[in-house]
Write a protein that holds these residues in place. Structure first.
Motif, mmCIF file in Angstrom:
data_model
loop_
_atom_site.group_PDB
_atom_site.id
_atom_site.type_symbol
_atom_site.label_atom_id
_atom_site.label_comp_id
_atom_site.label_asym_id
_atom_site.label_seq_id
_atom_site.Cartn_x
_atom_site.Cartn_y
_atom_site.Cartn_z
ATOM 1 N N TYR A 107 -104.595 -41.744 -27.170
ATOM 2 C CA TYR A 107 -105.135 -41.149 -25.951
ATOM 3 C C TYR A 107 -105.769 -42.226 -25.068
ATOM 4 O O TYR A 107 -106.331 -43.210 -25.553
ATOM 5 C CB TYR A 107 -106.173 -40.086 -26.293
ATOM 6 C CG TYR A 107 -105.575 -38.766 -26.747
ATOM 7 C CD1 TYR A 107 -105.873 -37.584 -26.085
ATOM 8 C CD2 TYR A 107 -104.707 -38.708 -27.834
ATOM 9 C CE1 TYR A 107 -105.333 -36.371 -26.496
ATOM 10 C CE2 TYR A 107 -104.159 -37.505 -28.256
ATOM 11 C CZ TYR A 107 -104.478 -36.341 -27.584
ATOM 12 O OH TYR A 107 -103.939 -35.148 -27.991
ATOM 13 N N ARG A 108 -105.677 -41.984 -23.757
ATOM 14 C CA ARG A 108 -106.247 -42.907 -22.774
ATOM 15 C C ARG A 108 -107.454 -42.274 -22.091
ATOM 16 O O ARG A 108 -107.551 -41.054 -21.986
ATOM 17 C CB ARG A 108 -105.196 -43.295 -21.728
ATOM 18 C CG ARG A 108 -104.051 -44.118 -22.305
ATOM 19 C CD ARG A 108 -102.983 -44.401 -21.261
ATOM 20 N NE ARG A 108 -101.953 -45.270 -21.803
ATOM 21 C CZ ARG A 108 -101.987 -46.596 -21.755
ATOM 22 N NH1 ARG A 108 -102.999 -47.204 -21.162
ATOM 23 N NH2 ARG A 108 -101.014 -47.318 -22.275
ATOM 24 N N LYS A 110 -109.338 -41.147 -19.061
ATOM 25 C CA LYS A 110 -109.026 -40.772 -17.681
ATOM 26 C C LYS A 110 -110.237 -40.942 -16.771
ATOM 27 O O LYS A 110 -110.152 -41.553 -15.699
ATOM 28 C CB LYS A 110 -108.529 -39.325 -17.633
ATOM 29 C CG LYS A 110 -108.150 -38.857 -16.233
ATOM 30 C CD LYS A 110 -107.687 -37.406 -16.246
ATOM 31 C CE LYS A 110 -107.305 -36.942 -14.839
ATOM 32 N NZ LYS A 110 -106.877 -35.521 -14.831
ATOM 33 N N ASN A 137 -107.841 -45.521 -17.695
ATOM 34 C CA ASN A 137 -106.396 -45.559 -17.951
ATOM 35 C C ASN A 137 -106.020 -46.574 -19.024
ATOM 36 O O ASN A 137 -104.889 -47.059 -19.060
ATOM 37 C CB ASN A 137 -105.616 -45.844 -16.657
ATOM 38 C CG ASN A 137 -105.861 -44.789 -15.593
ATOM 39 O OD1 ASN A 137 -105.845 -43.589 -15.890
ATOM 40 N ND2 ASN A 137 -106.114 -45.231 -14.368
ATOM 41 N N THR A 177 -101.691 -33.984 -21.812
ATOM 42 C CA THR A 177 -101.566 -35.235 -21.055
ATOM 43 C C THR A 177 -101.947 -36.469 -21.876
ATOM 44 O O THR A 177 -101.741 -37.593 -21.432
ATOM 45 C CB THR A 177 -102.462 -35.181 -19.806
ATOM 46 O OG1 THR A 177 -103.835 -35.053 -20.221
ATOM 47 C CG2 THR A 177 -102.087 -34.003 -18.920
ATOM 48 N N GLU A 179 -104.943 -37.492 -22.494
ATOM 49 C CA GLU A 179 -106.013 -38.160 -21.758
ATOM 50 C C GLU A 179 -107.365 -37.584 -22.174
ATOM 51 O O GLU A 179 -107.466 -36.434 -22.606
ATOM 52 C CB GLU A 179 -105.819 -38.002 -20.251
ATOM 53 C CG GLU A 179 -104.593 -38.736 -19.712
ATOM 54 C CD GLU A 179 -104.393 -38.498 -18.232
ATOM 55 O OE1 GLU A 179 -103.873 -39.404 -17.556
ATOM 56 O OE2 GLU A 179 -104.753 -37.396 -17.747
ATOM 57 N N THR A 181 -111.552 -37.192 -21.023
ATOM 58 C CA THR A 181 -112.599 -37.290 -20.004
ATOM 59 C C THR A 181 -113.952 -37.325 -20.700
ATOM 60 O O THR A 181 -114.187 -36.610 -21.675
ATOM 61 C CB THR A 181 -112.549 -36.097 -19.039
ATOM 62 O OG1 THR A 181 -112.739 -34.886 -19.774
ATOM 63 C CG2 THR A 181 -111.216 -36.046 -18.313
#
Length: 585
Positions: A107-108, A110, A137, A177, A179, A181
């Protein structure tokens, strides 16, 4: 009956020992070396391999206990969908535990948003994500998030909010996604101002000494950097065995935060004695006495003697910190020295008074006056000299350490106008400029390339106006380390003449092999000339060598073995050993 029980115990002992299940562990599915190392560190199968279980069932239980720990590590690296499968292969001669890890998608990050309960002006100016070590990112790492939280609190403390605390955090991972947060909620508290100061634990030091060291004014906005700087200045005074600078209690109604300095005084008077040995000077004795708290204001008076076969020195020194201005020091000293070197023998008696001023953490300057009576013999030009020197010194540095720099640059300029008091027509100007640069070659700063260039010049009507000990002579531990001490220059017969122009180049590649051991191969180049202005032609002397460094809390202990590549048969030895504290430059 007793013997029967005893024999039974001895018979059971080998059975108990043989019941231990030895095994090997294999980790599969991870290509990232750092991640694999972290997984192995969290695994009980790896850490307790030398304490094998007593049965195959106990081995399976130990393996299953590893699963939550391994998943926790995988999650911290951003692999939120990781799975772990453990297989045990048993045979008569060995047991193999295979840990199959399926990382899944990484996972990145965001967004990383900070929510303050107080509206602070210019928050974005000092709390940018790059200041916190956060990159959007990019693959998320729990360690980076936690470090960012600590850095956020530190930045707030540097801008008036020392009581800020994290009230909550929200981390949301989107499986679609891939991602993440992050939302960080911080309770900043009230804006704090430096309040009244209380000092405890130092009856032997005047409060004015502390006031001179404090880097803030009452009523200024609180800044934790100023607190740390004040603490460092007090520790550097060497008057205290412990120092703690902190805020006390809560913020008052007017916004002021009371401050307190807690100290424990050290002994202010010391006596030192020691033995030394170098191939340059031979065996030696050093001794001294110092009082670091004259007038209860941190002023120092010291007496120091150093005796070797070649050089004998005695120095009496008085140091007055914060002389009329904070950050400005006055130093006066008297010195007697006798040298018996290959190039000359001399007796010197001098007194010196100088002012040292530190403008900021990068720039310092000093100036003074030094009368000297100098007797020179056993040189190419003997004589008695009455000299008046006016030394000037300017230094700029961005290095991170004095004794062990690993990055930055240092520029130094020295100018010493000198007048012969016996003959006012004889005068000369000594000048030296040097530049040192340090480049770390890896991220952990374990390999550093260091280089130094030093250029010296003496402006005079002729060479004879300059006493031989004041001329440029190479061969010290700061320039051409492989050659006899202060002999590198043009010769008259076998005697060094000394020069009026010189250039030295030093190159070192500093390897930190372990936490406490380092190796330093080095190359030295130098050219000394009798001309007034430097010319690059002429004889270039070269030396190479290898140094050993032992890193201590004081600084690196240095031992260098240097070899002259242009050895002068009747002057230089095959090698030279140099020992000191700190890097060469």
């Amino acid at each position: 009956m007793f013997l029967k029980k005893l024999s039974t115990c001895f018979c059971l002992l080998p059975i108990a020992i043989s019941a231990a299940i030895s095994y090997n562990v294999e980790f599969e599915g991870i290509q990232d070396i750092r991640l694999l190392k972290a997984v192995k560190s969290a695994s009980q199968l790896s850490s307790q391999k030398k304490r094998p279980p007593n049965s195959i069932h106990a081995l399976r239980y130990r393996a299953e206990e590893d699963v939550p720990s391994i998943l926790s590590v995988m999650h911290s690296y951003g692999y939120y969908e990781a799975k772990v499968d453990i297989q045990i292969h048993s045979s008569l001669d060995r047991n193999l535990v295979s840990i199959l890890i399926y990382p899944g998608a990484r996972y990145r990050l965001k967004t990383f948003d900070i929510h303050l309960d107080t509206d602070i002006e210019d928050t974005c100016a000092f709390m940018r994500l790059n200041h916190l070590g956060i990159e959007l990112n990019k693959p998320i790492h729990t360690r980076n998030v936690l470090n960012a939280e600590l850095k956020t609190l530190r930045l707030l403390a540097e801008h008036g909010f020392p009581l800020a605390e994290i009230s909550s955090r929200e981390i949301v991972a989107d499986g679609r996604t891939k991602e993440v947060t992050v939302d960080l909620y911080i309770k900043t508290g009230q804006l704090a101002l430096f309040g009244p100061l209380t000092i405890t634990g130092s009856p032997g030091v005047k409060s004015r000494f502390f006031r001179n060291k404090v880097t803030w004014e009452e009523g200024d906005i609180y800044d934790s950097r100023l607190v740390e700087k004040t603490q460092s200045k007090l520790i550097d005074s060497e008057l205290f065995s412990s120092v703690l600078v902190r805020y006390k209690g809560q913020i008052d109604a007017d916004g002021s935060l009371p401050m307190q300095i807690d100290t424990s005084e050290a002994k202010h008077r010391t006596i030192n004695m020691g033995l030394s040995y170098q191939t340059v000077f031979g065996p030696g004795v050093t001794f001294g006495w110092e009082n670091r708290n004259i007038a209860r204001m941190g002023r120092r008076l010291s007496l120091q003697g150093d005796l070797t076969h070649m050089i004998q020195t005695g120095i009496a020194k008085y140091w007055h910190p914060d002389f009329y201005k904070v950050g400005q020091d006055f130093i006066s000293q008297a010195e007697a020295q006798r040298d018996s070197l290959y190039a000359y023998s001399s007796r010197s008696y001098n007194a010196q008074a100088r002012i040292e001023r530190k403008f900021n953490e990068h720039v310092s300057f000093s100036y003074g006056v030094r009368p000297e009576m100098l007797y020179v013999s056993e040189s190419v030009e003997n004589g008695k000299f009455w000299l008046l020197e006016i030394p000037l010194y300017l230094r700029y540095t961005t290095t991170n350490s004095l004794l062990n720099p690993i990055k930055g640059i240092t520029l130094e300029y020295v100018a010493i106008p000198t007048f012969n008091m016996k003959d006012t027509n004889e005068k000369y100007l000594y000048q030296q400029i040097s530049e040192s640069t340090y480049w770390p070659l890896d991220k952990k700063n374990r390999v550093v390339f260091a280089q130094k260039i030093k250029v010296g010049s003496i402006l005079s009507h002729n060479l004879s106006e300059i006493p031989v000990p004041k001329r440029l002579l190479g061969g010290t531990d700061e320039d051409l380390r492989g050659y006899r001490y202060r002999t590198v220059s043009p010769l008259r017969g076998r005697k060094p003449i000394g020069g009026r122009a010189a250039i030295y180049l030093n190159f070192e590649l500093r390897f930190q092999v372990t936490k406490s051991i380092g190796l330093v191969p080095f190359l030295d180049l130098g050219n000394v000339q009798t001309y007034e202005h430097l010319a690059l032609h002429g004889k270039w002397f070269k030396s190479i060598g290898l140094g050993l460094r032992y890193f201590t809390f004081v600084g690196p202990f240095r031992l260098d073995v240097a070899f002259p590549l242009d050895r002068r048969k009747h002057i230089d030895s095959v090698y030279k050993i140099l020992v000191s504290i700190g890097q060469t430059f």
